[in-house]
Design a protein around this motif. Structure first.
Motif, PDB file in Angstrom:
ATOM      1  N   VAL A  19       1.685  -1.349  -0.026  1.00  0.00           N
ATOM      2  CA  VAL A  19      -0.248  -0.332   0.237  1.00  0.00           C
ATOM      3  C   VAL A  19       1.072   0.732  -0.083  1.00  0.00           C
ATOM      4  O   VAL A  19       0.628   2.371  -0.899  1.00  0.00           O
ATOM      5  N   THR A  67      -1.577  -2.575  -6.370  1.00  0.00           N
ATOM      6  CA  THR A  67      -2.663  -2.625  -6.230  1.00  0.00           C
ATOM      7  C   THR A  67      -3.039  -4.218  -6.172  1.00  0.00           C
ATOM      8  O   THR A  67      -4.410  -4.741  -5.525  1.00  0.00           O
ATOM      9  N   SER A  70      -1.620  -5.781  -3.856  1.00  0.00           N
ATOM     10  CA  SER A  70      -2.259  -6.212  -2.535  1.00  0.00           C
ATOM     11  C   SER A  70      -4.231  -6.531  -2.241  1.00  0.00           C
ATOM     12  O   SER A  70      -3.887  -6.954  -1.593  1.00  0.00           O
ATOM     13  N   GLY A  71      -4.582  -6.104  -3.250  1.00  0.00           N
ATOM     14  CA  GLY A  71      -5.681  -6.427  -3.123  1.00  0.00           C
ATOM     15  C   GLY A  71      -5.881  -8.069  -2.837  1.00  0.00           C
ATOM     16  O   GLY A  71      -6.614  -8.702  -2.223  1.00  0.00           O
ATOM     17  N   THR A  74      -4.999  -8.775   0.694  1.00  0.00           N
ATOM     18  CA  THR A  74      -6.249  -7.948   1.799  1.00  0.00           C
ATOM     19  C   THR A  74      -7.320  -9.323   1.727  1.00  0.00           C
ATOM     20  O   THR A  74      -7.698 -10.073   2.387  1.00  0.00           O
ATOM     21  N   SER A 125     -11.377  -4.793   6.409  1.00  0.00           N
ATOM     22  CA  SER A 125     -10.776  -5.355   4.524  1.00  0.00           C
ATOM     23  C   SER A 125     -11.023  -3.662   4.528  1.00  0.00           C
ATOM     24  O   SER A 125     -10.261  -2.961   3.453  1.00  0.00           O
ATOM     25  N   LYS A 129      -7.418  -1.052   2.876  1.00  0.00           N
ATOM     26  CA  LYS A 129      -7.626  -0.811   1.974  1.00  0.00           C
ATOM     27  C   LYS A 129      -7.378   0.927   1.737  1.00  0.00           C
ATOM     28  O   LYS A 129      -5.934   0.826   1.408  1.00  0.00           O
ATOM     29  N   THR A 130      -7.979   1.603   2.749  1.00  0.00           N
ATOM     30  CA  THR A 130      -7.880   2.630   3.418  1.00  0.00           C
ATOM     31  C   THR A 130      -7.267   2.979   4.353  1.00  0.00           C
ATOM     32  O   THR A 130      -5.852   4.144   4.580  1.00  0.00           O
TER      33      THR A 130
ATOM     34  N   GLY B 255     -12.964  -6.723  -6.389  1.00  0.00           N
ATOM     35  CA  GLY B 255     -11.859  -5.519  -6.395  1.00  0.00           C
ATOM     36  C   GLY B 255     -10.510  -5.322  -7.220  1.00  0.00           C
ATOM     37  O   GLY B 255     -10.216  -4.370  -7.970  1.00  0.00           O
TER      38      GLY B 255
END
Lengths: 570, 588
Positions: A19, A67, A70-71, A74, A125, A129-130, B255
């Motif tokens: 991230v 991304t 990491s997705g 996650t 999640s 993510k954020t 996602g």
């Protein structure tokens, strides 16, 4: 809840790193764009523009690759955390004694195991993510803007304290509001469930309208509360937007002042606007998180309540296997539910003899069921002790104990699935002959034969497609299939008609000749067959002996017998 | 097949949307405000671009920056933002109300339908499943309504608006940007195709897990005493694992949409930056326009992402709506009630009545019997003979397949349902108590009963004594499972309930089977009092409890085989005598 993330520490670090990389890469785009404008366009250098552009392209591709990685991590991580929490919850409930089980109630345990876990997973999640991305974006954008221009950077973060205050206020307010909303959800669910389970009574008492009103009340109260909560929470986004857009306007104004004095270049200002957008983006994400946080924390609390509930019954630290398993001695046994005012059992002292039939008789609420439930340790004594073959039950290995004792609960409990699967519950490997034998003792062969698919007939939830007596007979057969030293039956014959009951008892007692059998009942017809009868009244043993002895010595038993026999003979 | 599926889905969506109809004016306001707020939002970058161009030109021309123009533009920008924020607040505010009102209506309709459906429906359906439809599925619809509708409008508006604005700035660059659209749709569709499969699997896995947990929690005492906890846990694992698999896959796949669209977008962003840069150098476009375009591309991404998400959500919502509508659409043949009112004597007659659940398994065969008003009638017979079903036909819990059931000479299908139910009361084997006080539970059938009436009924039902022993007496609050009360005590409460509601016809369905003989005798005394002047139908498996009945119907295999008083049946009824002797032997 943190401990559930512990095993994934290395993965968390990996996700954080990915991230971080993602934020860093994304932030380089505006910087490169500023170069493109200030160097490329200002000098009309097309090849420089293309060169910087290609760099930007490369970074874009790498960002997306990061991304996606990491997705993937996650998704896997949050799903495994949910998997683990569900597993622990389920295991925790399986470890509950009847006491904790009753305290919670099975419907809330169900929602806690599924819905609440889902809520927590969603927030987790979102968090990964954020919660990681937003601050990194924020810090990164801020650092980059500081290197470009200090004064404008301060304009960028000037509204931050206000924003933090607002978010805190919303989180607090939202917390209480969501907690009260959750209560209304529970109330709504409870009312709906009661409407379904009580449909027969509601109809027959002509209370459909009242039930509708009751539901409408719960429904309305939920709706109003939900509108209230949401209408408050939706202030958050516009307020944020307002503050952030105004800081962009301010940025432009002060920026143009600086442009005028030559402290700043146009490309830098453009980059600044991009940074401002990133900061805006990160703050928006965080505020979304804060809005959903109160809801999830309610769920987390509900989950933790279950996980932290200490089972009152602990497995012994040292386990013993009693040599002589089937005689029991109750010494001054009392039992009381923690919240209850009076004890269910008071100073019960008695012996349940090896390989004999003991019958416990007593009125409604006399404590018969509780007494039986103490034997397989579904409940533990509050005072006194129960000794089996010389060993306190609390020191006996639980598995050994429950294998030695077969208990049939008062409410017949069946699973959806075939009759055969139900019979094999707890003893999967028994032969078909054993099953047939148990069915024949329980007088169930004939009715099962009449079913469309015989023993392979599928039972619906709780065996509702059978009559009460048929359900009880299957439960009796199931108990017989399990080879144990001691059999406990709690009102297991109450819905079976007299003739069949007699046949079952004849064959059952013959079959279990070499086992200890304890039956809790109000039926003198059964107690007559007993080697020993215990008379329970309001939690105390008021008499014991054989049928004939008790007719002389126990007023309660005498009354019980005469009412039943008088009715039977006259 | 696929086409058909999507057709059904459109139908469901349409039907769901029809619930929005009463709120059309609010929705219209929402639509208008979202159009306006998007418009303002879209104008923002354009004005911003003008600012940048003014600044750049001021720098390049060395004539100094036109601060008057800048301040005017900035004031305009501030006003735009303010309006847009205010309008978006209004639309959210309205949508919260609409969403909550619509889900309120859905829940209301579901409950209404449940209250209407015949009992046979509840015999077959699992409570957990119904609950899940009433709770989870409606929840899903609620959150979708609240978010999706405004998002759809604003997203579409934003897309159109942004394209228009970009066209004004530079048609050529817009063309490049617009390539994004079909590509985005393609990517989204591709991913949704895979993720949808996983979503469906996830819902299935969740349903299966739910069912397993529901059952094992309900049967907790049994599992504990059979020491099957470990075994249940190990069987739980595959359910849990398959949910995990579908869960992470669907999460990961869905996602993917956003980063992939971002990729596309960033590529376009870079291309616009390069080409725009070259154009600025060639002086065919202003620098501020490039800035505006870049911002528009950013804005353009959001609605595309959102629409992609919305399609996902809508798919799931339609699935939920379908599950809900399934229940709402069940039409079972009980719904018609007449409006006739019987005289109230309490005469009952069954004429050629047959009943069966499944075509090949008749429960009642050609029942013909008349019960006089005020008669105390017992139905006996071995389990599975059809005793309970016969009694429950009176309440229209089940409908006779053939023949007719009448009260006071009126076919019960022609009687007003409220009147019918006021006339008849039932005490069942499984007691149902709801969360509330003891008093509320007793006054269930007669909410306006006085304190005296309540206590008298409780005393008659022999419930007063134990109620007074409870911590708060009649005001003791019972929880969901009425824990703290024994089965017998619960039954006494439900008997008190019937005492209070004072029906013409009384049905006792093995009412005292969970009560000890001593208590039973006491209740019988109370019931004897209650039976005075009423027609009573007692379903019993213990013959001795109904010896004193005026008349005993002996059932065997769905038919009434013998009929008469205890004495006459002992003499003439071979089957009754057989049953009776068996019971006698048993208690001897």
């Amino acid at each position: 809840m943190k401990i559930y993330l512990k095993p994934y520490r290395s993965k968390l670090v990996l996700i954080a790193f990915l991230v971080f990389l993602q934020a860093l890469l994304q932030l380089t785009l505006p910087t490169l764009l500023a170069e493109l404008v200030d160097v490329g366009i200002a000098n009309a250098d097309v090849s420089y523009i293309v060169q910087v552009g290609l760099w930007m392209l490369l970074i874009t591709v790498v960002t997306v690759a990061v991304t996606v990685c990491s997705g993937y991590q996650t998704a896997k991580l949050t799903s495994s955390v949910a998997l683990t929490i569900r597993e622990r919850l389920y295991a925790s409930v399986q470890g509950f004694s009847l006491q904790e089980y009753r305290q919670f109630g099975h419907s809330t345990l169900l929602t806690r195991t599924t819905n609440d876990v889902q809520q927590v997973q969603t927030i987790l999640s979102l968090l990964l993510k954020t919660m990681l991305l937003a601050p990194m974006m924020f810090i990164g954008a801020f650092i980059l803007s500081v290197t470009k221009n200090l004064m404008l950077s301060f304009i960028l973060i000037a509204p931050l304290p206000i924003i933090i205050l607002i978010v805190i206020w919303f989180a607090k307010k939202g917390g209480t509001l969501f907690a009260s909303l959750q209560k209304r959800v529970d109330q709504l669910n409870l009312t709906l469930r009661e409407g379904i389970t009580g449909i027969r009574d509601i109809r027959s008492f002509n209370q459909v309208d009242r039930e509708r009103e009751r539901f409408s009340e719960a429904n309305e109260s939920y709706r109003n509360s939900a509108i209230h909560v949401h209408q408050l929470m939706i202030y958050l986004t516009p307020i944020m937007m307002f503050i952030l857009n105004f800081s962009i306007v301010a940025l432009l104004w002060f920026g143009s002042l600086q442009l005028n004095t030559g402290e700043l270049q146009v490309g830098d200002l453009m980059a600044f606007i991009q940074y401002a957008m990133y900061i805006l983006f990160s703050i928006m994400l965080t505020s979304v998180l804060f809005v959903s946080f109160p809801r999830a924390s309610v769920s987390a609390k509900r989950i933790l309540e279950v996980l932290n509930a200490e089972p009152t019954i602990k497995s012994p630290t040292y386990s013993l296997t009693p040599e002589q398993q089937s005689s029991l001695r109750f010494a001054n046994v009392s039992f009381q539910y923690p919240s209850a005012e009076k004890s269910v059992l008071k100073n019960v002292t008695c012996t349940i003899a090896d390989r004999k039939l003991t019958v416990i008789v007593g009125g409604t609420g006399s404590g018969k069921s509780t007494l039986l439930q103490l034997i397989p340790r579904l409940l533990d004594v509050s005072a006194g002790n129960i000794v089996m073959g010389g060993i306190d039950l609390r020191n006996v290995n639980q598995e050994a104990l429950r294998n030695a004792v077969t208990f049939s609960p008062q409410n017949t409990q069946l699973f959806s699935g075939t009759i055969e699967n139900n019979l094999r519950f707890g003893s999967e490997d028994v032969s078909m002959q054993q099953i047939d034998r148990a069915l024949s003792i329980a007088q169930s062969e004939s009715f099962i034969k009449e079913l469309p698919e015989g023993i392979n007939t599928t039972l619906t939830q709780n065996g509702k497609n059978l009559s009460g007596g048929q359900r009880q007979r299957i439960a009796i057969a199931r108990a017989l299939i399990r080879e144990a030293d001691m059999y406990l039956f709690d009102e297991s014959f109450s819905a079976i008609d007299a003739g069949t009951k007699r046949q079952i008892l004849d064959e059952l007692l013959h079959e279990l000749n070499e086992s200890t059998v304890v039956i809790a009942t109000q039926d003198v017809g059964i107690s007559k067959r007993a080697d020993h009868i215990l008379v329970l009244d309001e939690g105390e043993i008021t008499g014991e002996g054989t049928h004939h002895e008790l007719l002389q010595t126990s007023a309660i038993y005498h009354e019980l017998a005469t009412t039943q026999l008088e009715e039977g003979t006259s | 097949m696929k086409n058909q599926d999507s057709k059904i889905q459109w139908g469901t969506l349409k039907r769901l949307l029809s619930y929005l109809l009463p709120y059309r004016f609010r929705l219209l306001t929402v639509a208008m405000t979202s159009v306006l707020s998007t418009l303002f939002l879209i104008l923002g970058p354009f004005v911003l671009g003008l600012v940048i161009t003014t600044l750049f030109e001021g720098m390049v021309n060395n004539g100094g920056i036109d601060f008057y123009r800048i301040s005017q533009l900035l004031l305009g920008l501030a006003a735009l933002y303010l309006f847009s924020v205010y309008l978006s607040y209004i639309q959210e505010y309205l949508m919260v109300g609409v969403a909550q009102h619509v889900t309120y209506t859905l829940r209301h309709e579901l409950h209404h339908q449940l209250m209407k459906l015949p009992i046979a429906f509840f015999d077959r359906v699992s409570t957990g499943d119904l609950m899940s439809r009433g709770v989870n599925d409606i929840d899903k619809i609620s959150s979708t309504l609240q978010q999706t509708l405004t998002q759809t409008i604003t997203s579409l508006m934003t897309m159109i608006g942004v394209v228009v604005m970009m066209l004004i700035i530079s048609p050529l660059l817009t063309l490049i940007v617009c390539i994004t659209l079909p590509l985005s749709i393609l990517i989204t569709k591709r991913i949704i195709k895979y993720s949808q499969v996983q979503f469906r699997q996830q819902q299935q896995a969740l349903g299966a897990l739910n069912g397993y947990i529901e059952e094992s929690y309900t049967n907790h005492p049994l599992i504990q005493s059979y020491h099957q906890g470990e075994d249940m846990k190990s069987k739980f694992t595959p359910y849990n694992a398959s949910l995990f698999e579908a869960n992470w896959r669907s999460q990961f796949l869905s996602g993917l949409i956003v980063p992939l669209l971002n990729l596309l977008n960033n590529v376009i962003y870079v291309v616009v930056a390069i080409i725009g840069g070259i154009f600025v150098v060639q002086r065919t476009i202003a620098i501020g326009d490039v800035q505006a375009l870049i911002m528009y591309i950013r804005i353009f991404t959001q609605p595309i992402n959102r629409v992609a998400n919305i399609t996902n959500t809508i798919q799931a919502t339609i699935a939920s709506a379908e599950r809900l509508f399934q229940v709402l659409d069940i039409s079972m043949p009980t719904s018609d009630y007449g409006s006739k009112v019987p005289e109230g004597r309490g005469e009952i007659s069954f004429e050629r009545v047959s009943f069966q659940y499944d075509a090949n398994k008749p429960i009642l065969k050609d029942i013909n019997v008349k019960l006089k008003a005020g008669e105390d009638v017992a139905i006996v017979g071995s389990s599975g003979a059809g005793k309970t079903t016969l009694a429950l036909l009176l309440l229209r819990f089940y409908e006779a397949n053939e023949g007719s059931v009448s009260i006071d000479g009126l076919d019960i299908t022609s009687i007003d349902d409220e009147v019918l139910r006021r006339m008849t009361s039932i005490v069942m084997q499984d007691t149902w108590l709801f969360s509330g006080t003891i008093r509320e539970n007793i006054t269930f059938g007669l909410p306006l009963a006085t304190e005296d009436e309540v206590i008298t009924a409780a005393i008659k039902a022999r419930a007063d004594a134990f109620i007074r022993k409870l911590p708060n007496g009649y005001d003791t609050h019972l929880d969901e499972q009425a824990s703290g009360l024994s089965e017998g005590e619960k039954q006494l409460l439900s008997i008190a309930r019937v005492m209070l509601s004072d029906p013409r016809i009384l049905i006792l369905d093995e009412a005292t089977s969970n009560v000890d003989s001593r208590t039973e005798l006491q209740i019988q005394k109370g019931l004897q009092q209650l039976k005075q002047g009423r027609t009573t139908v007692t379903v019993a498996h213990r013959l001795h409890t109904v010896r004193h009945a005026d008349r005993i119907l002996v059932m065997h295999d769905g038919q009434i085989v013998e009929d008469g008083s205890h004495e006459s049946l002992i003499e003439n009824g071979a089957y009754y005598r057989h049953l009776f002797l068996k019971e006698q032997q048993n208690s001897m």
